[in-house]
Design an enzyme around this catalytic site. Structure first.
Site, mmCIF file in Angstrom:
data_model
loop_
_atom_site.group_PDB
_atom_site.id
_atom_site.type_symbol
_atom_site.label_atom_id
_atom_site.label_comp_id
_atom_site.label_asym_id
_atom_site.label_seq_id
_atom_site.Cartn_x
_atom_site.Cartn_y
_atom_site.Cartn_z
ATOM 1 N N GLU A 83 -3.307 12.662 -12.506
ATOM 2 C CA GLU A 83 -3.398 13.602 -11.393
ATOM 3 C C GLU A 83 -2.071 14.348 -11.261
ATOM 4 O OE1 GLU A 83 -3.221 11.985 -7.335
ATOM 5 O OE2 GLU A 83 -3.649 10.045 -8.231
ATOM 6 N N CYS A 115 -6.304 8.349 -8.362
ATOM 7 C CA CYS A 115 -5.894 7.138 -9.096
ATOM 8 C C CYS A 115 -7.049 6.482 -9.845
ATOM 9 C CB CYS A 115 -5.293 6.122 -8.138
ATOM 10 S SG CYS A 115 -3.931 6.777 -7.206
ATOM 11 N N HIS A 237 -5.972 -1.602 -7.522
ATOM 12 C CA HIS A 237 -5.080 -0.439 -7.493
ATOM 13 C C HIS A 237 -3.988 -0.731 -6.460
ATOM 14 C CE1 HIS A 237 -3.325 3.399 -7.063
ATOM 15 N NE2 HIS A 237 -3.833 3.609 -5.857
HETATM 16 P P1 HMG Z 1 4.470 3.595 7.632
HETATM 17 O O1 HMG Z 1 3.413 4.093 8.536
HETATM 18 O O2 HMG Z 1 5.824 4.179 7.776
HETATM 19 O O3 HMG Z 1 4.606 2.025 7.696
HETATM 20 O O4 HMG Z 1 4.073 3.809 6.114
HETATM 21 P P2 HMG Z 1 3.977 0.985 8.741
HETATM 22 O O5 HMG Z 1 4.598 1.200 10.060
HETATM 23 O O6 HMG Z 1 2.481 0.966 8.630
HETATM 24 O O7 HMG Z 1 4.583 -0.358 8.101
HETATM 25 C C1 HMG Z 1 4.155 -0.802 6.857
HETATM 26 C C2 HMG Z 1 4.067 -2.317 6.907
HETATM 27 O O8 HMG Z 1 5.386 -2.854 7.031
HETATM 28 C C3 HMG Z 1 3.284 -2.847 8.107
HETATM 29 O O9 HMG Z 1 2.598 -4.008 7.671
HETATM 30 C C4 HMG Z 1 4.393 -3.254 9.091
HETATM 31 O O10 HMG Z 1 3.991 -4.251 10.012
HETATM 32 C C5 HMG Z 1 5.431 -3.771 8.131
HETATM 33 P P3 HMG Z 1 1.011 -4.167 7.956
HETATM 34 O O11 HMG Z 1 0.849 -4.094 9.412
HETATM 35 O O12 HMG Z 1 0.356 -2.985 7.264
HETATM 36 O O13 HMG Z 1 0.686 -5.477 7.320
HETATM 37 N N1 HMG Z 1 6.801 -3.729 8.662
HETATM 38 C C6 HMG Z 1 7.697 -4.702 8.464
HETATM 39 N N2 HMG Z 1 7.604 -5.894 7.824
HETATM 40 C C7 HMG Z 1 8.734 -6.674 7.783
HETATM 41 N N3 HMG Z 1 9.927 -6.303 8.361
HETATM 42 C C8 HMG Z 1 10.043 -5.142 9.006
HETATM 43 C C9 HMG Z 1 8.889 -4.273 9.087
HETATM 44 N N4 HMG Z 1 8.683 -3.063 9.633
HETATM 45 C C10 HMG Z 1 7.385 -2.756 9.369
HETATM 46 N N5 HMG Z 1 11.205 -4.787 9.571
HETATM 47 C C11 HMG Z 1 2.165 3.936 4.648
HETATM 48 C C12 HMG Z 1 3.101 3.033 5.412
HETATM 49 C C13 HMG Z 1 1.344 3.121 3.666
HETATM 50 C C14 HMG Z 1 1.255 4.670 5.624
HETATM 51 C C15 HMG Z 1 3.026 4.998 3.888
HETATM 52 O O14 HMG Z 1 3.850 4.343 2.956
HETATM 53 C C16 HMG Z 1 2.203 6.039 3.157
HETATM 54 O O15 HMG Z 1 1.789 7.043 3.732
HETATM 55 N N6 HMG Z 1 1.977 5.831 1.830
HETATM 56 C C17 HMG Z 1 1.223 6.759 0.996
HETATM 57 C C18 HMG Z 1 -0.275 6.539 1.114
HETATM 58 C C19 HMG Z 1 -0.752 5.234 0.546
HETATM 59 O O16 HMG Z 1 -0.075 4.610 -0.258
HETATM 60 N N7 HMG Z 1 -1.972 4.851 0.928
HETATM 61 C C20 HMG Z 1 -2.595 3.651 0.404
HETATM 62 C C21 HMG Z 1 -4.108 3.730 0.290
HETATM 63 S S1 HMG Z 1 -4.644 5.242 -0.507
HETATM 64 C C22 HMG Z 1 -4.447 4.938 -2.224
HETATM 65 O O17 HMG Z 1 -4.232 3.848 -2.629
HETATM 66 C C23 HMG Z 1 -4.558 6.125 -3.124
HETATM 67 C C24 HMG Z 1 -3.242 6.687 -3.642
HETATM 68 O O18 HMG Z 1 -2.713 5.826 -4.638
HETATM 69 C C25 HMG Z 1 -3.457 8.088 -4.194
HETATM 70 C C26 HMG Z 1 -4.537 8.311 -5.253
HETATM 71 O O19 HMG Z 1 -5.612 7.769 -5.245
HETATM 72 O O20 HMG Z 1 -4.258 9.196 -6.092
HETATM 73 C C27 HMG Z 1 -2.188 6.813 -2.555
#
Ligand code: HMG
Length: 391
Positions: A83, A115, A237
């Site tokens: 992609e 992906c 994935h």
């Molecule tokens: P965010 O919103 O900044 O993070 O970004 P958050 O507030 O959700 O925190 C993440 C985790 O860290 C949470 O854990 C927190 O509790 C924890 P969870 O509740 O989820 O278990 N946390 C901590 N843990 C320990 N110590 C601390 C602490 N602070 C927080 N101090 C987000 C997270 C994934 C949204 C962001 O990284 C993002 O936008 N990523 C890109 C999108 C993505 O990866 N999506 C995944 C599914 S889609 C997919 O897989 C397809 C893709 O590969 C593309 C394709 O298909 O081509 C992306």
């Protein structure tokens, strides 16, 4: 399909980039508690391409050892999933075909569905081998994951290429029927043609992924697939490695199983070791999970592995595979670990420079600086053409 013919992954090799940014460096820059990166999303570092590296150079580096081991006599098809396409018309696989000196009697094509594309390529390759078991197919999944600076997605960037040789009587993993498939029209993550970085609704994308796991598993069960308990491990994935745990917990709950964290760690843990260091490699991610499992687990002979491939937008597929006796002698564990270990760490300013770099689009001669330590490089752009060369 030809009777009981066994078809699957005969060889697997991956490559990544010259540079690496640690999450500790990113956290020191943006003031994030490192626990969020290390424990929260399960990432330690991300691969960062040099200016003369891209999906083609990584792909050729991943595929070269496969071609060196098996030759090209039986490879009549290259399917390149990405992609991060470098051209709207020409398939990136043609550059790889040329760099590796492959015969002209080859069909070469590029595939896209976020992906999920790597799994589409694998399944299409299996179909070709069933039609003519004397043929082999070179499947390549290569991507660079790039979000805007200071965006929550930034910590989930990465880059890698996986090359797999698909053949009859495979030496590593037999891929089984049936597959469970799922499609839903959703805008959780996308990248319009005019953008270099992806757009994402982060939390929405996690829900979409979980919904797709449920849908693909439901179809897999309806198609008469294995019971959940039969799988020794699951390659998901991994946009970030904690996503594999979230997905597996969701699947267990959905199937009415109790959540036993030690069992989940046993089923998932080893599949995350390379992805935690490389970051999201989009199409390659599931198969980096497989490489990590095969390279690092005790004997998996005759064990069943579940695969869950997800691509935003969205498409998912669940399928099973069985590890073939004697597979350990065919692994590339040393070169794989070395590809990760030899990356050179960059400081935040250098990372930012690389992130923001783009070639001029005026059609002039624009040589790329010699940076990569890999076997192939992007020499530059000239007359709007990308020029590749062995290093
Ligand atoms: P965010 O919103 O900044 O993070 O970004 P958050 O507030 O959700 O925190 C993440 C985790 O860290 C949470 O854990 C927190 O509790 C924890 P969870 O509740 O989820 O278990 N946390 C901590 N843990 C320990 N110590 C601390 C602490 N602070 C927080 N101090 C987000 C997270 C994934 C949204 C962001 O990284 C993002 O936008 N990523 C890109 C999108 C993505 O990866 N999506 C995944 C599914 S889609 C997919 O897989 C397809 C893709 O590969 C593309 C394709 O298909 O081509 C992306």
């Amino acid at each position: 399909m030809s009777g009981n013919l066994s078809v699957g992954i005969h060889d697997l090799s991956f490559s990544t980039t010259r540079f690496v940014l640690t999450h500790a460096t990113l956290a020191a820059h943006n003031g994030t508690d490192i626990g969020k990166y290390h424990a929260g999303i399960g990432q330690r570092s991300m691969s960062v391409p040099a200016v003369d590296e891209d999906i083609v150079t990584m792909a050729a580096a991943a595929a070269a050892p496969i071609v060196a081991r098996h030759g090209t006599d039986r490879i009549r098809t290259i399917v390149f999933a990405t992609e991060t396409s470098v051209d709207q018309a020409k398939a990136a696989g043609i550059h790889v075909h040329s760099l590796l000196g492959m015969p002209s009697a080859t069909r070469t094509v590029e595939l896209k569905q976020a992906c999920y594309g790597g799994t589409a390529a694998l399944q299409f390759a299996i179909g070709i081998v069933h039609r003519d078991p004397s043929q082999q197919v070179l499947v390549i999944a290569s991507d660079v994951s790039k979000y805007e600076l200071d965006n929550p997605g930034e910590a989930t960037q990465g880059a890698a290429a996986v090359a797999m040789l698909v053949s009859a009587d495979p030496a590593l993993v037999r891929i089984e029927e049936p597959s469970g498939v799922f499609t839903a029209d959703i805008m959780d993550f996308w990248r319009p043609n005019y953008r270099a970085t992806a757009l994402v609704d982060g939390h929405e994308s996690i829900s979409a992924y979980l919904q797709a796991v449920e849908g693909a598993w439901k179809d897999y069960a309806e198609q008469g697939g294995r019971a959940l308990d039969e799988f020794r491990a699951f390659c998901y994935h991994q946009p970030f490695t904690k996503m594999a745990y979230k997905a597996h917990r969701h699947l267990l709950q959905n199937c009415g199983h109790e959540i036993d964290e030690a069992r989940i760690a046993r089923a998932i843990g080893l599949t995350t070791t390379y992805n935690a260091e490389i970051g999201n490699s989009y199409t390659a991610s599931v198969y980096l999970g497989l490489a990590a499992l095969l390279d690092n687990a005790d004997d998996l002979t005759d064990q069943a592995i579940g695969f869950l491939s997800y691509g935003s937008g969205s498409v998912a597929e669940f399928f099973g595979g069985t590890v073939v006796p004697g597979y350990r002698a065919r692994l590339r564990s040393g070169p794989h670990r070395e590809a990760i270990a030899r990356r050179q760490p960059v400081d935040y300013d250098r990372y930012r420079e690389l992130h923001e770099y783009s070639f001029p689009v005026d059609g002039g001669d624009h040589p790329a600086p010699k940076e990569t330590t890999g076997p192939y490089r992007l020499a530059g752009l000239s007359g709007h053409k990308r020029i590749y060369e062995p290093r």
